[in-house]
Design a protein around this motif. Structure first.
Motif, PDB file in Angstrom:
ATOM      1  N   ASP A  42      24.468  29.918  51.152  1.00  0.00           N
ATOM      2  CA  ASP A  42      23.486  29.920  50.150  1.00  0.00           C
ATOM      3  C   ASP A  42      24.055  30.634  49.156  1.00  0.00           C
ATOM      4  O   ASP A  42      23.208  30.759  47.874  1.00  0.00           O
ATOM      5  N   GLY A  43      25.260  31.110  49.023  1.00  0.00           N
ATOM      6  CA  GLY A  43      25.797  31.945  47.978  1.00  0.00           C
ATOM      7  C   GLY A  43      25.221  33.242  48.055  1.00  0.00           C
ATOM      8  O   GLY A  43      25.251  34.016  46.686  1.00  0.00           O
ATOM      9  N   ASP A  44      24.630  33.899  48.694  1.00  0.00           N
ATOM     10  CA  ASP A  44      23.932  35.192  48.902  1.00  0.00           C
ATOM     11  C   ASP A  44      25.236  36.366  49.364  1.00  0.00           C
ATOM     12  O   ASP A  44      25.081  36.517  50.262  1.00  0.00           O
ATOM     13  N   MET A  45      25.942  36.376  48.627  1.00  0.00           N
ATOM     14  CA  MET A  45      26.984  37.192  49.179  1.00  0.00           C
ATOM     15  C   MET A  45      26.763  38.602  49.495  1.00  0.00           C
ATOM     16  O   MET A  45      27.474  39.096  50.352  1.00  0.00           O
ATOM     17  N   PRO A  46      26.051  39.315  48.637  1.00  0.00           N
ATOM     18  CA  PRO A  46      25.445  40.645  49.168  1.00  0.00           C
ATOM     19  C   PRO A  46      25.110  40.720  50.503  1.00  0.00           C
ATOM     20  O   PRO A  46      25.408  41.578  51.255  1.00  0.00           O
ATOM     21  N   LEU A  61      39.572  40.148  50.962  1.00  0.00           N
ATOM     22  CA  LEU A  61      39.505  38.530  51.079  1.00  0.00           C
ATOM     23  C   LEU A  61      38.037  38.279  50.986  1.00  0.00           C
ATOM     24  O   LEU A  61      37.869  37.050  50.129  1.00  0.00           O
ATOM     25  N   PHE A  62      37.153  39.113  51.395  1.00  0.00           N
ATOM     26  CA  PHE A  62      35.713  38.601  51.093  1.00  0.00           C
ATOM     27  C   PHE A  62      35.433  38.498  49.722  1.00  0.00           C
ATOM     28  O   PHE A  62      34.926  37.759  49.071  1.00  0.00           O
ATOM     29  N   LYS A  63      36.158  39.705  48.884  1.00  0.00           N
ATOM     30  CA  LYS A  63      36.186  39.674  47.494  1.00  0.00           C
ATOM     31  C   LYS A  63      36.669  38.463  46.763  1.00  0.00           C
ATOM     32  O   LYS A  63      35.837  37.955  45.714  1.00  0.00           O
ATOM     33  N   GLU A  64      37.846  38.088  47.270  1.00  0.00           N
ATOM     34  CA  GLU A  64      38.250  36.823  46.670  1.00  0.00           C
ATOM     35  C   GLU A  64      37.499  35.616  46.992  1.00  0.00           C
ATOM     36  O   GLU A  64      37.120  34.820  46.153  1.00  0.00           O
ATOM     37  N   GLN A  65      36.769  35.621  48.202  1.00  0.00           N
ATOM     38  CA  GLN A  65      35.977  34.333  48.379  1.00  0.00           C
ATOM     39  C   GLN A  65      34.526  34.370  47.452  1.00  0.00           C
ATOM     40  O   GLN A  65      34.087  33.378  47.180  1.00  0.00           O
ATOM     41  N   GLU A  66      34.050  35.733  47.440  1.00  0.00           N
ATOM     42  CA  GLU A  66      33.056  35.709  46.153  1.00  0.00           C
ATOM     43  C   GLU A  66      33.284  35.227  44.979  1.00  0.00           C
ATOM     44  O   GLU A  66      32.324  34.361  44.168  1.00  0.00           O
ATOM     45  N   LYS A  67      34.667  35.486  44.402  1.00  0.00           N
ATOM     46  CA  LYS A  67      34.964  34.997  43.024  1.00  0.00           C
ATOM     47  C   LYS A  67      35.060  33.369  43.209  1.00  0.00           C
ATOM     48  O   LYS A  67      34.489  32.721  42.286  1.00  0.00           O
ATOM     49  N   ASN A  68      35.695  32.790  44.241  1.00  0.00           N
ATOM     50  CA  ASN A  68      35.914  31.509  44.548  1.00  0.00           C
ATOM     51  C   ASN A  68      34.504  30.731  44.415  1.00  0.00           C
ATOM     52  O   ASN A  68      34.358  29.735  43.669  1.00  0.00           O
ATOM     53  N   PHE A  69      33.676  31.264  45.092  1.00  0.00           N
ATOM     54  CA  PHE A  69      32.299  30.722  45.120  1.00  0.00           C
ATOM     55  C   PHE A  69      31.490  30.824  43.980  1.00  0.00           C
ATOM     56  O   PHE A  69      31.022  29.923  43.379  1.00  0.00           O
ATOM     57  N   ALA A  70      31.842  31.844  43.007  1.00  0.00           N
ATOM     58  CA  ALA A  70      31.213  32.002  41.869  1.00  0.00           C
ATOM     59  C   ALA A  70      31.586  31.040  40.830  1.00  0.00           C
ATOM     60  O   ALA A  70      30.910  30.523  39.936  1.00  0.00           O
TER      61      ALA A  70
END
Length: 141
Positions: A42-46, A61-70
Motif C-alpha cells: 500500500d506504500g504505507d511505509m511508516p 535496507l528498509f530506508k532504501e526500499q522506502e526511497k525506491n517505492f517513493a
C-alpha cells in the motif's frame, strides 16, 4: 464558519490518532507477515516499518526500499496497492522463527520474509530478504 472548520479539523485529527493507537501488532507470525506485506504494498511505509526488526542493517535496507517505492510512478504504486497477497508456503523453523514465501497478484514473483519473535513480538528480519537465497526453495529440493 472558522469555528466549524477548526472543529472539523480537530475531529479528523482525533479520529486518525485514535485509529493508529488502536492498531496492535498481531500475535501470530503469519498475520504479522501479511500485515507487513500489505502495508508495504500500500506504500504505507511508516506502518510497515513498525514490523522491521530494529537494527542498523534492517533500518538501512528498509530506508532504501522506502526511497525506491517513493520513486515509482503513480500507476505502479496503484497496481501494488490493489494487488492481493498470495501465501505460497509458511515454514516454522523453530518456535521463534518463521519463513513466509509469498507473491502478489501484480508482480507474480516469489519473495520471502523471515519473522522472528523477540520480546514477545513478531518482527520482520528485513535483511534476510536481501541475502540472495530463497531458503524455502532450497528446502523443497
Amino acid at each position: 464558519m472558522l469555528k466549524n472548520c477548526c472543529l472539523l479539523l480537530a475531529s479528523i485529527v482525533f479520529f486518525t490518532a485514535c485509529n493508529d493507537e488502536a492498531y496492535q501488532k498481531p500475535d501470530d507470525p503469519l498475520e504479522a507477515g501479511m500485515d507487513f506485506i500489505r502495508f508495504a504494498l500500500d506504500g504505507d511505509m511508516p506502518r510497515a516499518k513498525v514490523f522491521v526488526l530494529p537494527d542498523a542493517d534492517n533500518e538501512s535496507l528498509f530506508k532504501e526500499q522506502e526511497k525506491n517505492f517513493a520513486a515509482k510512478p503513480a500507476r505502479e504504486k496503484s497496481e501494488y496497492k490493489s494487488a492481493s497477497i498470495r501465501i505460497n508456503q509458511t515454514v516454522p523453523v523453530n518456535d521463534s522463527t518463521v519463513l513466509i514465501n509469498y507473491s502478489n497478484s501484480y508482480r507474480n514473483k516469489n519473495n520471502e520474509i523471515k519473522l522472528v519473535r523477540v520480546g514477545g513480538e513478531w518482527w520482520v528480519d528485513f535483511k534476510y530478504t536481501f541475502t540472495g537465497e530463497n531458503a524455502l526453495d532450497s528446502l523443497s529440493r
